[in-house]
Design a protein around this motif. Structure first.
Motif, short mmCIF file in Angstrom:
data_model
loop_
_atom_site.label_atom_id
_atom_site.label_comp_id
_atom_site.label_asym_id
_atom_site.label_seq_id
_atom_site.Cartn_x
_atom_site.Cartn_y
_atom_site.Cartn_z
N LYS A 157 1.00 -1.24 -0.12
CA LYS A 157 -0.13 0.11 -0.07
C LYS A 157 1.09 1.25 -0.08
N TYR A 158 0.44 2.26 -0.84
CA TYR A 158 1.20 3.68 -0.84
C TYR A 158 0.13 4.66 -0.78
N HIS A 159 0.70 5.62 0.46
CA HIS A 159 0.03 6.85 0.68
C HIS A 159 0.70 8.12 0.56
N ASP A 160 -0.04 9.01 -0.27
CA ASP A 160 0.69 10.17 -0.33
C ASP A 160 -0.26 11.24 0.36
N THR A 161 -0.12 12.09 1.37
CA THR A 161 -0.94 13.08 2.08
C THR A 161 0.02 14.38 1.84
N PHE A 162 -0.74 15.45 1.18
CA PHE A 162 -0.26 16.77 1.43
C PHE A 162 -1.24 17.88 1.77
N PHE A 163 -0.50 18.83 2.31
CA PHE A 163 -1.49 20.09 2.56
C PHE A 163 -0.94 21.40 2.28
N GLY A 164 -1.76 22.09 1.78
CA GLY A 164 -1.25 23.30 1.14
C GLY A 164 -1.51 23.35 -0.44
N GLY A 165 -0.81 24.19 -1.25
CA GLY A 165 -0.89 24.96 -2.78
C GLY A 165 0.24 25.17 -3.15
N VAL A 166 0.54 26.52 -3.06
CA VAL A 166 1.94 27.07 -3.72
C VAL A 166 3.10 26.95 -2.44
N LYS A 167 2.63 26.72 -1.19
CA LYS A 167 3.41 26.29 -0.17
C LYS A 167 2.88 25.11 0.21
N PHE A 168 3.50 23.95 0.43
CA PHE A 168 2.96 22.63 0.79
C PHE A 168 3.85 21.76 1.56
N VAL A 169 3.29 20.74 2.36
CA VAL A 169 3.93 19.93 3.10
C VAL A 169 3.26 18.64 2.90
N GLY A 170 4.05 17.59 2.87
CA GLY A 170 3.45 16.21 2.89
C GLY A 170 4.38 15.11 2.97
N GLU A 171 3.74 13.83 2.93
CA GLU A 171 4.36 12.61 3.34
C GLU A 171 3.96 11.50 2.38
N GLU A 172 4.77 10.77 2.09
CA GLU A 172 4.46 9.33 1.38
C GLU A 172 4.89 8.32 2.28
N VAL A 173 4.14 7.24 2.36
CA VAL A 173 4.29 6.02 3.28
C VAL A 173 3.81 4.79 2.68
N VAL A 174 4.79 3.70 2.70
CA VAL A 174 4.53 2.55 1.99
C VAL A 174 4.35 1.45 3.08
N TYR A 175 3.41 0.54 3.06
CA TYR A 175 3.17 -0.68 4.00
C TYR A 175 3.42 -1.78 3.18
N ILE A 176 4.05 -2.91 3.64
CA ILE A 176 4.27 -4.01 2.96
C ILE A 176 3.58 -5.52 3.73
N ASP A 177 2.74 -5.76 3.27
CA ASP A 177 2.04 -7.16 3.73
C ASP A 177 1.57 -7.05 5.30
N SER A 178 1.17 -5.69 5.75
CA SER A 178 0.74 -5.50 6.91
C SER A 178 0.22 -3.99 7.07
N LYS A 179 0.02 -3.72 8.23
CA LYS A 179 -0.64 -2.37 8.59
C LYS A 179 0.57 -1.36 9.32
N VAL A 180 1.82 -2.06 9.34
CA VAL A 180 3.12 -1.39 9.67
C VAL A 180 3.85 -0.62 8.67
N PRO A 181 3.95 0.66 8.87
CA PRO A 181 4.62 1.43 7.72
C PRO A 181 6.14 0.78 7.71
N VAL A 182 6.65 0.79 6.49
CA VAL A 182 8.01 0.44 6.39
C VAL A 182 8.91 1.27 5.70
N TRP A 183 8.32 2.48 4.97
CA TRP A 183 9.21 3.16 3.99
C TRP A 183 8.43 4.37 4.11
N GLY A 184 9.13 5.49 4.33
CA GLY A 184 8.50 7.04 3.98
C GLY A 184 9.31 8.07 3.58
N MET A 185 8.73 9.23 3.19
CA MET A 185 9.43 10.35 2.81
C MET A 185 8.67 11.42 2.86
#
Length: 154
Positions: free
Chosen positions: A42-70
């Protein structure tokens, strides 16, 4: 790591970078969200804002526990060009994620040019621990800058 890299490339092309993909319901108040799933990942990308924005990406593998993020923070320096720059430079560059093997498959290629826009991405490290800077220029003038960092989550 190879499975993660292949999934990241596919997920990024099936979310924000692809201007035809719709956002999913907001996960938090005021957020913009994208979601992609395949083969137990699973991959989630969430961000806030527009011309100035902040966000994060998270990957889950075979579970509900995140294994990678940016995490990332971006600023459109010249807001009069924001949508044009996204449509002509940023999204097309991001759709090329993984094609340039001289940079990690986090954003776009090292360099991409389209209709007078120049996109550049530099990064250090590995998928396990990295940092990067993305810039877009128009007529030799910086109009957009993003900083990112992340890696494995344990």
């Amino acid at each position: 790591m190879e499975r993660l890299e292949e999934f990241l490339i596919e997920a990024k092309k099936q979310t924000y970078a692809n201007g035809y993909i719709e956002k999913v319901s907001s996960s938090r108040e005021g957020s913009n969200d994208y979601h992609y799933e395949k083969d137990g990942m699973k991959y989630h990308d969430t961000f806030f804002g527009g011309v100035k924005f902040v966000g994060e990406e998270v990957v889950y593998i075979d579970s509900k526990v995140p294994v990678w993020g940016m995490n990332y923070y971006g600023v459109t320096v010249d807001s009069s060009l924001s949508e044009e720059a996204m449509d002509k430079a940023l999204r097309p560059a991001l759709m090329r994620v993984g094609e340039d093997t001289s940079v990690l498959p986090l954003r776009g290629p090292r360099r991409f040019e389209n209709e007078g826009y120049i996109y550049m991405f530099k990064c250090e490290g590995t998928l396990e621990n990295f940092s990067g800077i993305e810039e877009i220029y128009k007529d030799d003038k910086l109009i957009f800058k993003l900083q990112c960092h992340g890696g494995l989550i344990k």
